[in-house]
Write a protein that holds these residues in place. Structure first.
Motif, PDB file in Angstrom:
ATOM      1  N   LEU A 102      52.755  16.039  57.987  1.00  0.00           N
ATOM      2  CA  LEU A 102      51.789  17.122  58.241  1.00  0.00           C
ATOM      3  C   LEU A 102      52.370  18.139  59.210  1.00  0.00           C
ATOM      4  O   LEU A 102      52.204  19.348  59.051  1.00  0.00           O
ATOM      5  N   ILE A 103      53.048  17.602  60.228  1.00  0.00           N
ATOM      6  CA  ILE A 103      53.604  18.497  61.249  1.00  0.00           C
ATOM      7  C   ILE A 103      54.635  19.432  60.636  1.00  0.00           C
ATOM      8  O   ILE A 103      54.608  20.651  60.861  1.00  0.00           O
ATOM      9  N   VAL A 104      55.525  18.860  59.818  1.00  0.00           N
ATOM     10  CA  VAL A 104      56.593  19.673  59.245  1.00  0.00           C
ATOM     11  C   VAL A 104      56.028  20.770  58.344  1.00  0.00           C
ATOM     12  O   VAL A 104      56.388  21.952  58.464  1.00  0.00           O
ATOM     13  N   SER A 105      55.098  20.398  57.448  1.00  0.00           N
ATOM     14  CA  SER A 105      54.585  21.438  56.549  1.00  0.00           C
ATOM     15  C   SER A 105      53.747  22.438  57.341  1.00  0.00           C
ATOM     16  O   SER A 105      53.733  23.636  57.041  1.00  0.00           O
ATOM     17  N   GLY A 106      53.080  21.953  58.397  1.00  0.00           N
ATOM     18  CA  GLY A 106      52.314  22.876  59.247  1.00  0.00           C
ATOM     19  C   GLY A 106      53.226  23.858  59.954  1.00  0.00           C
ATOM     20  O   GLY A 106      52.930  25.055  60.022  1.00  0.00           O
ATOM     21  N   LEU A 107      54.356  23.358  60.463  1.00  0.00           N
ATOM     22  CA  LEU A 107      55.308  24.245  61.152  1.00  0.00           C
ATOM     23  C   LEU A 107      55.848  25.306  60.196  1.00  0.00           C
ATOM     24  O   LEU A 107      55.937  26.488  60.547  1.00  0.00           O
ATOM     25  N   ALA A 108      56.158  24.878  58.970  1.00  0.00           N
ATOM     26  CA  ALA A 108      56.720  25.827  58.011  1.00  0.00           C
ATOM     27  C   ALA A 108      55.706  26.924  57.680  1.00  0.00           C
ATOM     28  O   ALA A 108      56.041  28.118  57.686  1.00  0.00           O
ATOM     29  N   ASN A 109      54.447  26.512  57.427  1.00  0.00           N
ATOM     30  CA  ASN A 109      53.410  27.528  57.202  1.00  0.00           C
ATOM     31  C   ASN A 109      53.232  28.412  58.419  1.00  0.00           C
ATOM     32  O   ASN A 109      53.088  29.630  58.318  1.00  0.00           O
ATOM     33  N   GLY A 110      53.236  27.768  59.584  1.00  0.00           N
ATOM     34  CA  GLY A 110      53.040  28.487  60.836  1.00  0.00           C
ATOM     35  C   GLY A 110      54.107  29.533  61.063  1.00  0.00           C
ATOM     36  O   GLY A 110      53.838  30.607  61.606  1.00  0.00           O
ATOM     37  N   CYS A 111      55.326  29.239  60.622  1.00  0.00           N
ATOM     38  CA  CYS A 111      56.408  30.214  60.767  1.00  0.00           C
ATOM     39  C   CYS A 111      56.089  31.489  59.988  1.00  0.00           C
ATOM     40  O   CYS A 111      56.305  32.598  60.477  1.00  0.00           O
ATOM     41  N   VAL A 112      55.566  31.318  58.761  1.00  0.00           N
ATOM     42  CA  VAL A 112      55.231  32.501  57.968  1.00  0.00           C
ATOM     43  C   VAL A 112      54.106  33.290  58.643  1.00  0.00           C
ATOM     44  O   VAL A 112      54.182  34.511  58.785  1.00  0.00           O
ATOM     45  N   TYR A 113      53.058  32.566  59.092  1.00  0.00           N
ATOM     46  CA  TYR A 113      51.986  33.269  59.824  1.00  0.00           C
ATOM     47  C   TYR A 113      52.565  33.997  61.031  1.00  0.00           C
ATOM     48  O   TYR A 113      52.200  35.135  61.334  1.00  0.00           O
ATOM     49  N   GLY A 114      53.456  33.302  61.718  1.00  0.00           N
ATOM     50  CA  GLY A 114      54.059  33.880  62.929  1.00  0.00           C
ATOM     51  C   GLY A 114      54.830  35.143  62.613  1.00  0.00           C
ATOM     52  O   GLY A 114      54.754  36.127  63.353  1.00  0.00           O
ATOM     53  N   LEU A 115      55.550  35.144  61.495  1.00  0.00           N
ATOM     54  CA  LEU A 115      56.330  36.336  61.137  1.00  0.00           C
ATOM     55  C   LEU A 115      55.420  37.503  60.781  1.00  0.00           C
ATOM     56  O   LEU A 115      55.697  38.648  61.145  1.00  0.00           O
TER      57      LEU A 115
ATOM     58  N   PHE B 160      65.071  12.938  56.772  1.00  0.00           N
ATOM     59  CA  PHE B 160      65.369  12.507  58.146  1.00  0.00           C
ATOM     60  C   PHE B 160      64.542  11.261  58.398  1.00  0.00           C
ATOM     61  O   PHE B 160      63.355  11.362  58.661  1.00  0.00           O
ATOM     62  N   GLY B 161      65.154  10.092  58.312  1.00  0.00           N
ATOM     63  CA  GLY B 161      64.410   8.850  58.490  1.00  0.00           C
ATOM     64  C   GLY B 161      63.311   8.773  57.444  1.00  0.00           C
ATOM     65  O   GLY B 161      63.560   8.918  56.250  1.00  0.00           O
ATOM     66  N   SER B 162      62.064   8.645  57.928  1.00  0.00           N
ATOM     67  CA  SER B 162      60.968   8.519  56.986  1.00  0.00           C
ATOM     68  C   SER B 162      60.420   9.882  56.560  1.00  0.00           C
ATOM     69  O   SER B 162      59.596   9.977  55.666  1.00  0.00           O
ATOM     70  N   VAL B 163      60.873  10.963  57.249  1.00  0.00           N
ATOM     71  CA  VAL B 163      60.333  12.288  56.934  1.00  0.00           C
ATOM     72  C   VAL B 163      61.135  12.921  55.809  1.00  0.00           C
ATOM     73  O   VAL B 163      62.340  13.066  55.894  1.00  0.00           O
ATOM     74  N   VAL B 164      60.436  13.291  54.754  1.00  0.00           N
ATOM     75  CA  VAL B 164      61.095  14.022  53.686  1.00  0.00           C
ATOM     76  C   VAL B 164      60.752  15.498  53.866  1.00  0.00           C
ATOM     77  O   VAL B 164      59.593  15.889  53.860  1.00  0.00           O
ATOM     78  N   LEU B 165      61.789  16.263  54.078  1.00  0.00           N
ATOM     79  CA  LEU B 165      61.580  17.677  54.356  1.00  0.00           C
ATOM     80  C   LEU B 165      62.087  18.461  53.156  1.00  0.00           C
ATOM     81  O   LEU B 165      63.245  18.326  52.780  1.00  0.00           O
ATOM     82  N   GLY B 166      61.195  19.228  52.523  1.00  0.00           N
ATOM     83  CA  GLY B 166      61.637  20.095  51.432  1.00  0.00           C
ATOM     84  C   GLY B 166      62.683  21.052  51.979  1.00  0.00           C
ATOM     85  O   GLY B 166      62.561  21.524  53.122  1.00  0.00           O
ATOM     86  N   PHE B 167      63.694  21.347  51.187  1.00  0.00           N
ATOM     87  CA  PHE B 167      64.745  22.254  51.630  1.00  0.00           C
ATOM     88  C   PHE B 167      64.146  23.596  52.053  1.00  0.00           C
ATOM     89  O   PHE B 167      64.540  24.195  53.048  1.00  0.00           O
ATOM     90  N   GLU B 168      63.152  24.037  51.281  1.00  0.00           N
ATOM     91  CA  GLU B 168      62.512  25.330  51.573  1.00  0.00           C
ATOM     92  C   GLU B 168      61.875  25.325  52.959  1.00  0.00           C
ATOM     93  O   GLU B 168      61.988  26.285  53.706  1.00  0.00           O
ATOM     94  N   GLU B 169      61.189  24.197  53.255  1.00  0.00           N
ATOM     95  CA  GLU B 169      60.497  24.140  54.552  1.00  0.00           C
ATOM     96  C   GLU B 169      61.490  24.204  55.701  1.00  0.00           C
ATOM     97  O   GLU B 169      61.264  24.891  56.697  1.00  0.00           O
ATOM     98  N   GLY B 170      62.609  23.488  55.525  1.00  0.00           N
ATOM     99  CA  GLY B 170      63.657  23.540  56.551  1.00  0.00           C
ATOM    100  C   GLY B 170      64.190  24.950  56.701  1.00  0.00           C
ATOM    101  O   GLY B 170      64.349  25.472  57.810  1.00  0.00           O
TER     102      GLY B 170
END
Lengths: 291, 258
Positions: free
Chosen positions: A6-19, A133-143
């Motif tokens: 949740l944190i990772v996808s939230g951060l990625a969305n948040g980056c777009v809002y931030g921009l 990264f360990g148990s976290v699967v991060l979409g390439f796009e989100e990264g």
């Protein structure tokens, strides 16, 4: 439940809002007017990159389409100020507000008329790739979204701190008369600020299109970004990014914890709380260290 | 040699003639004062030289070149610096930052090298800083160097604005009412500074001022204006005793007519 996802996808969305919020703040700082079309700028940037690169339209290489989109949006921002917004120089702020709301409508329906109202995805070279990264699967796009946002924020920080043009923009935003008197072409600088807002919109649009479908009404999430800018203290660049991240993070957790319908209220509830307890925003303009 | 020349300059706002066929020249190294009652057109002449207004007639030359083709933001690069009657500073910046902004017209590096803060940019910044520090020492602004303008008293802001103008290393300084709002002591300081600016720095000064004590202590020549017209030009003493100037200030001409 693993919250890290949740944190990772939230951060990625948040980056777009931030921009997008960054685009609001840039124009507001330089011209003291709010560009309510910033969300639609983002949508336009996304649609242009899709038009350039997708297989069913022009099919240009992604790596060529990205800089091209950025340039197109910069030119568009520049001329929008030069030909339209500048004519309201000296008019009340509300005139610019109405004007930019109208520009937003024109973009929304113009894009719909040209490219249709169907949601479309951007075909990126890294579609479907994952980073683990360990148990976290991060979409390439989100990264990519998170990294590009950080890089852009850093570049803007350096730009405003060290470059003559960046300092001229800050000077023009603080006092136009004084700016003229130290040799700053104020009107030209304002057009360049709109161009910069176009660049930021293009980057946020490309990032957003890489991780979700785009349709002409996507620009309406500019309202969330507006809330992000208010939370950050309308006028602070780092505040805009952090406000965006806060909203981005709150959304998935609210959706997880609250019944549907209430969760969408969360970003605005936070904005109201900030306005009540810290009316100048989290990063008020009058601080010791400002960008 | 004449540094600044105004030749038959006229400016109208609708039916009002704000500046009426005014000609004068300011010699190099001179302190030249414009005096006259409110509405005489003094600040308007400043705004003409600053290129905020376009004269309807006449020419303004600086170092024998017409400046009427220049934009307002190009004037400081010619070597003309200015202060304002109502103080125009960057309020949310420190004194040091305000003075450093004055140095930006001398910045020579490209955008990219500025952003990576290259060695040549660092050298340039050091030189700018050195000039600014000299100005700070000269105007005794050391206690305020890192203070924000928004928190400074009026008299100090006035001096910071003078400092920013000096930081551009001008050939000519336009001072719009340098003593307005200053206390007696602060005005005395201003007199010393203007004398030093003329003698030590060799900068030509054109000023608008109401304080006749300041005007007669520092000016070489004075031009008196009323209703946009020239009344008298000469040494401070000559102008002060000129009957038309006295009439313009005290309104005796109307009394005589009646």
């Amino acid at each position: 439940m693993d919250y890290s996802q949740l944190i990772v996808s939230g951060l990625a969305n948040g980056c777009v809002y931030g921009l997008i919020a960054l685009g609001f703040v840039l124009v507001y700082k330089a011209t003291e007017a709010v560009n309510f079309a910033q969300g639609d700028f983002m949508m336009l940037g996304a649609c242009i990159v899709i038009w350039l690169t997708n297989g069913d339209s022009l099919g240009i290489s992604f790596w060529l389409a990205v800089p091209l989109t950025i340039v197109i949006m910069a030119v568009l921002g520049y001329f929008l100020d030069l030909l339209v917004v500048r004519r309201l120089f000296g008019q009340p702020q509300i005139a610019v507000v109405i004007l930019t709301i109208a520009i937003g409508f024109i973009l929304r329906f113009g894009v719909g008329a040209i490219w249709g109202h169907e949601p479309r995805l951007l075909e990126t070279p890294f579609v479907g790739k994952n980073l683990q990264f360990g148990s976290v699967v991060l979409g390439f796009e989100e990264g990519a979204v998170i990294i590009v946002t950080l890089a852009l924020a850093l570049a803007l920080y350096v730009f405003f701190k060290h470059s003559k043009l960046g300092k001229a923009m800050q000077a023009a935003s603080q006092n136009q008369l004084a700016a003229y008197y130290v040799g700053i072409p104020v009107k030209n600088i304002q057009s360049l600020v709109w161009a910069l807002a176009g660049v930021v919109a293009a980057v946020s649009g490309i990032l957003f299109a890489s991780k979700g479908a785009i349709d002409p009404s996507t620009g309406l999430l500019g309202i969330k970004a507006f809330a992000a800018a208010v939370i950050g203290g309308f006028g602070s660049l780092p505040g805009a990014i952090i406000g965006g991240l806060i909203i981005g993070l709150v959304e998935p957790f609210a959706a997880y914890a609250l019944p549907a319908g209430y969760s969408q209220l969360a970003p605005y509830a936070i904005m109201l709380l900030v306005l009540i307890f810290r009316p100048a925003g989290l990063f008020a303009q009058m601080q010791k260290k400002k960008v | 040699m004449s540094l600044l020349t105004l030749e038959n300059v006229t400016l109208t706002f609708g039916g009002v003639v704000a500046v009426d066929n005014v000609s004068f020249h300011v010699g190099e190294g001179e302190v030249f004062a414009l005096v006259g009652p409110n509405g005489a057109g003094k600040s308007t002449i400043f705004n003409l030289i600053s290129r905020f207004y376009n004269p309807v007639k006449g020419d303004i030359r600086f170092e024998s070149n017409s400046i009427l083709k220049r934009r307002a933001d190009q004037i400081p690069t010619l070597g003309i610096a200015r202060t304002f009657q109502n103080i125009e500073l960057f309020e949310q910046s420190t004194v040091l930052q305000n003075l450093l902004v004055g140095r930006q017209i001398h910045a020579r590096n490209g955008l990219f090298s500025q952003m990576i803060f290259s060695p040549s940019v660092r050298d340039e910044e050091r030189r700018h800083r050195a000039v600014v520090e000299e100005v700070i020492d000269f105007l005794e602004l050391q206690p305020y160097r890192d203070k924000y303008i928004a928190g400074l008293p009026y008299g100090v802001r006035k001096i910071v604005e003078l400092g920013r103008a000096l930081a551009t290393e001008p050939k000519m300084l336009l001072l719009d009412e340098p003593a307005s709002g200053l206390s007696v002591e602060e005005t005395q300081d201003m007199i010393f500074w203007i004398e030093d600016i003329k003698k030590q720095m060799g900068i030509t000064v054109l000023m608008v001022e109401h304080d006749m004590n300041l005007v007669s202590s520092v000016s070489d020549r004075v031009l008196a204006l009323a209703d946009g017209k020239e009344l008298a030009i000469g040494t401070p003493k000559e102008v002060q005793s000129h009957p038309e100037v006295i009439a313009a200030y005290l309104g005796t001409s109307i009394a005589e007519e009646q």
